[in-house]
Design an enzyme around this catalytic site. Structure first.
Site, PDB file in Angstrom:
ATOM      1  N   GLU A   1      -1.508  -0.937   4.187  1.00 56.41           N
ATOM      2  CA  GLU A   1      -2.957  -0.676   3.372  1.00 56.41           C
ATOM      3  C   GLU A   1      -3.704  -1.868   3.051  1.00 56.41           C
ATOM      4  O   GLU A   1      -4.518  -1.962   2.609  1.00 56.41           O
ATOM      5  CB  GLU A   1      -2.130  -0.620   1.863  1.00 56.41           C
ATOM      6  CG  GLU A   1      -2.439   0.755   1.423  1.00 56.41           C
ATOM      7  CD  GLU A   1      -2.560   0.065  -0.212  1.00 56.41           C
ATOM      8  OE1 GLU A   1      -3.498   0.335  -1.468  1.00 56.41           O
ATOM      9  OE2 GLU A   1      -1.895  -0.865  -0.531  1.00 56.41           O
TER      10      GLU A   1
ATOM     11  N   ARG B   1      -6.772   6.483  -0.879  1.00 56.78           N
ATOM     12  CA  ARG B   1      -7.099   4.399  -0.728  1.00 56.78           C
ATOM     13  C   ARG B   1      -7.996   4.241   0.321  1.00 56.78           C
ATOM     14  O   ARG B   1      -8.060   2.979   1.032  1.00 56.78           O
ATOM     15  CB  ARG B   1      -5.788   3.919   0.350  1.00 56.78           C
ATOM     16  CG  ARG B   1      -4.681   4.161  -0.744  1.00 56.78           C
ATOM     17  CD  ARG B   1      -5.203   3.594  -2.251  1.00 56.78           C
ATOM     18  NE  ARG B   1      -3.919   2.666  -2.829  1.00 56.78           N
ATOM     19  CZ  ARG B   1      -3.124   4.050  -3.339  1.00 56.78           C
ATOM     20  NH1 ARG B   1      -3.641   4.891  -4.362  1.00 56.78           N
ATOM     21  NH2 ARG B   1      -1.820   3.600  -4.535  1.00 56.78           N
TER      22      ARG B   1
ATOM     23  N   SER C   1       1.652  -1.766  -2.138  1.00 50.69           N
ATOM     24  CA  SER C   1       1.621  -2.045  -1.732  1.00 50.69           C
ATOM     25  C   SER C   1       1.665  -2.675   0.208  1.00 50.69           C
ATOM     26  O   SER C   1       0.329  -2.200   0.074  1.00 50.69           O
ATOM     27  CB  SER C   1       1.689  -0.511  -1.708  1.00 50.69           C
ATOM     28  OG  SER C   1       2.274   0.565  -2.487  1.00 50.69           O
TER      29      SER C   1
HETATM   30  N1  EPU Z   1      11.587   5.276  -2.346  1.00 52.31           N
HETATM   31  C1  EPU Z   1      12.957   4.806  -1.188  1.00 52.31           C
HETATM   32  N2  EPU Z   1      12.809   3.592  -1.559  1.00 52.31           N
HETATM   33  C2  EPU Z   1      11.870   2.616  -1.964  1.00 52.31           C
HETATM   34  C3  EPU Z   1      10.503   3.184  -2.112  1.00 52.31           C
HETATM   35  C4  EPU Z   1      10.415   4.519  -2.890  1.00 52.31           C
HETATM   36  O1  EPU Z   1      12.661   5.781  -1.525  1.00 52.31           O
HETATM   37  O2  EPU Z   1      12.324   1.329  -1.352  1.00 52.31           O
HETATM   38  C5  EPU Z   1      11.152   6.600  -2.452  1.00 52.31           C
HETATM   39  C6  EPU Z   1      11.416   6.617  -4.020  1.00 52.31           C
HETATM   40  O3  EPU Z   1      12.315   6.656  -4.694  1.00 52.31           O
HETATM   41  C7  EPU Z   1      10.071   7.951  -4.143  1.00 52.31           C
HETATM   42  C8  EPU Z   1       9.200   8.057  -3.163  1.00 52.31           C
HETATM   43  O4  EPU Z   1       9.569   6.682  -2.462  1.00 52.31           O
HETATM   44  O5  EPU Z   1      10.682   9.243  -4.188  1.00 52.31           O
HETATM   45  C9  EPU Z   1       7.940   7.116  -3.651  1.00 52.31           C
HETATM   46  O6  EPU Z   1       7.989   6.299  -4.306  1.00 52.31           O
HETATM   47  P1  EPU Z   1       7.035   5.682  -5.380  1.00 52.31           P
HETATM   48  O7  EPU Z   1       7.098   6.505  -6.620  1.00 52.31           O
HETATM   49  O8  EPU Z   1       7.507   3.900  -5.941  1.00 52.31           O
HETATM   50  O9  EPU Z   1       6.159   5.711  -4.568  1.00 52.31           O
HETATM   51  P2  EPU Z   1       4.740   4.860  -3.756  1.00 52.31           P
HETATM   52  O10 EPU Z   1       4.485   6.222  -2.974  1.00 52.31           O
HETATM   53  O11 EPU Z   1       6.428   4.074  -2.764  1.00 52.31           O
HETATM   54  C10 EPU Z   1       2.531   4.883  -3.658  1.00 52.31           C
HETATM   55  C11 EPU Z   1       1.195   3.512  -4.101  1.00 52.31           C
HETATM   56  C12 EPU Z   1       1.736   3.062  -5.357  1.00 52.31           C
HETATM   57  C13 EPU Z   1       2.028   3.689  -6.583  1.00 52.31           C
HETATM   58  C14 EPU Z   1       2.646   4.436  -6.485  1.00 52.31           C
HETATM   59  C15 EPU Z   1       3.011   5.201  -7.528  1.00 52.31           C
HETATM   60  C16 EPU Z   1       0.246   3.718  -2.048  1.00 52.31           C
HETATM   61  C17 EPU Z   1       0.519   2.870  -0.100  1.00 52.31           C
HETATM   62  N3  EPU Z   1       1.824   3.319  -2.785  1.00 52.31           N
HETATM   63  O12 EPU Z   1       3.883   3.706  -3.366  1.00 52.31           O
HETATM   64  O13 EPU Z   1       0.601   1.849  -5.455  1.00 52.31           O
HETATM   65  O14 EPU Z   1       1.927   2.560  -7.843  1.00 52.31           O
HETATM   66  O15 EPU Z   1       2.812   5.499  -5.515  1.00 52.31           O
HETATM   67  O16 EPU Z   1       2.177   6.370  -7.722  1.00 52.31           O
HETATM   68  O17 EPU Z   1      -0.106   4.860  -1.675  1.00 52.31           O
HETATM   69  C18 EPU Z   1      -0.136  -0.208  -4.587  1.00 52.31           C
HETATM   70  O18 EPU Z   1      -0.929   0.987  -4.327  1.00 52.31           O
HETATM   71  O19 EPU Z   1      -0.134  -1.183  -4.303  1.00 52.31           O
HETATM   72  C19 EPU Z   1       0.516   0.293  -5.249  1.00 52.31           C
HETATM   73  C20 EPU Z   1       1.804   0.167  -5.932  1.00 52.31           C
END
Ligand code: EPU
Length: 337
Positions: free
Chosen positions: A318, A153, A223
């Site tokens: 972010e 990012r 995010s």
């Molecule tokens: N999780 C939870 N509870 C929650 C949210 C997430 O337990 O409320 C767990 C999920 O079950 C999963 C892990 O955390 O095991 C990661 O969650 P997720 O796959 O939803 O991805 P994230 O790390 O929360 C990042 C990006 C997103 C992108 C997703 C998928 C960042 C800051 N965010 O989110 O990007 O869509 O991965 O690759 O890196 C954005 O930047 O605006 C964005 C949406």
């Protein structure tokens, strides 16, 4: 005064002094004459906490041109093109590679700024170069991928937010396509005998739609925090205390799932005024209707404090937060006027 509510996806009712639409590289050169300005794409990763005492600069350059080569495609895209529409366009041309990045809101010009990424892919893997006007000198530059300083990012454009006005992004997409199913949520697709880019795009669309609020329906900025990166040593300590901690190894360090940390604190659905933690993805804050900058600041600080108290980890926004004078460096200290 120029209303900002319809120009950023969190839709807070604040105002900028004016807007300057840049429709050509020549016009981009006159941005240097503005006193205070902020470059804005579709505003899907920017949140106006306050009125902004300056001019919003928008790159309104559109158009897609492409060339098929033996080994792949070279595609040049105007900064104002919509990212998702561009990904769909590549798929209709059977150009495969960007499918994991489908449905990410925002413009093509904003994609390199924060090196958008999702489901195991970052846009920097496909960017050949970025064409931008250097605002102080008025000179046009083509900045090669290796000079963009891409990381999680982050990029040279994000580090120097007032220096570059991106006009075009050049992509190189190889014909030697390999599906990227590395993200756990896509692993099921590995069981299929043949997998297409379209099937991946459909799967990503289904996952995103199930947990990420559509900004056109529920205002949000994706995010809100970055996933914090900690050392292997710190990770080992944390996993002893929190055996279910979700984390991914990155070059020897560990990226913690901030959404998981926030959910463990029982903060899903918590609100300050109309600004709430989304009930399906705790990393996303939403505007339930009339959220104010103060509501956002209060909820952001509450989450940061609670996460630090429980896990000893500092969450950094972010989202690009904008105050009266522009980008807010330290959200913990910002006071609304
Ligand atoms: N999780 C939870 N509870 C929650 C949210 C997430 O337990 O409320 C767990 C999920 O079950 C999963 C892990 O955390 O095991 C990661 O969650 P997720 O796959 O939803 O991805 P994230 O790390 O929360 C990042 C990006 C997103 C992108 C997703 C998928 C960042 C800051 N965010 O989110 O990007 O869509 O991965 O690759 O890196 C954005 O930047 O605006 C964005 C949406």
């Amino acid at each position: 005064m120029w209303p900002l509510a319809s120009h950023h996806s969190f839709k807070i009712n604040n105002y900028a002094s004016d807007v300057f639409n840049v429709t050509s590289v020549a016009e981009a050169r006159s941005v240097a004459n503005l006193d205070n300005y902020l470059i804005l794409g579709e505003g899907t990763n920017t949140l106006f906490i306050d009125n902004y005492d300056g001019v919003i600069v928008k790159s309104c350059i559109t158009g897609i041109s492409y060339e098929e080569k033996k080994s792949g495609w070279h595609i040049r895209v105007g900064a104002q093109e919509n990212w998702h529409d561009f990904v769909v366009w590549t798929l209709t041309k059977n150009i495969c590679g960007l499918e994991n990045l489908v449905l990410i809101p925002g413009s093509v010009g904003a994609a390199p700024v924060q090196n958008i990424g999702a489901y195991g892919v970052e846009v920097s893997q496909y960017i050949q170069s970025v064409e931008a006007v250097h605002i102080d000198t008025g000179e046009s530059h083509t900045i090669a991928n290796t000079e963009c300083e891409f990381s999680y990012r982050d990029s040279i454009f994000k580090k120097n937010p007032r220096s570059w006005l991106i006009t075009h992004v050049n992509f190189n997409i190889s014909k030697a396509w390999q599906p990227n199913l590395s993200y756990p949520a896509l692993a099921d697709l590995n069981n299929q005998t043949s997998i297409s880019a379209r099937a991946i795009a459909d799967a990503v669309t289904a996952i995103r739609s199930s947990k990420l609020p559509n900004p056109n329906e529920i205002p949000n900025a994706g995010s809100f925090f970055k996933n914090p990166v900690v050392s292997a040593e710190r990770y080992q300590q944390l996993i002893e205390d929190f055996p279910n901690l979700i984390a991914f190894e990155v070059g020897g360090d560990y990226k913690l799932a901030a959404g998981w940390l926030i959910e463990q604190l029982g903060l899903k659905g918590t609100c300050c005024g109309d600004c709430c933690v989304h009930d399906k993805q705790a990393l996303v804050l939403v505007n339930r209707g009339n959220a104010t900058g103060d509501n956002v600041l209060a909820l952001c600080r509450l989450i940061q404090q609670r996460v630090e108290q429980r896990f000893g980890v500092i969450l950094e926004p972010e989202v690009r937060m904008i105050g009266r004078n522009g980008l807010i460096d330290d959200i913990t200290k910002y006071q609304r006027s």
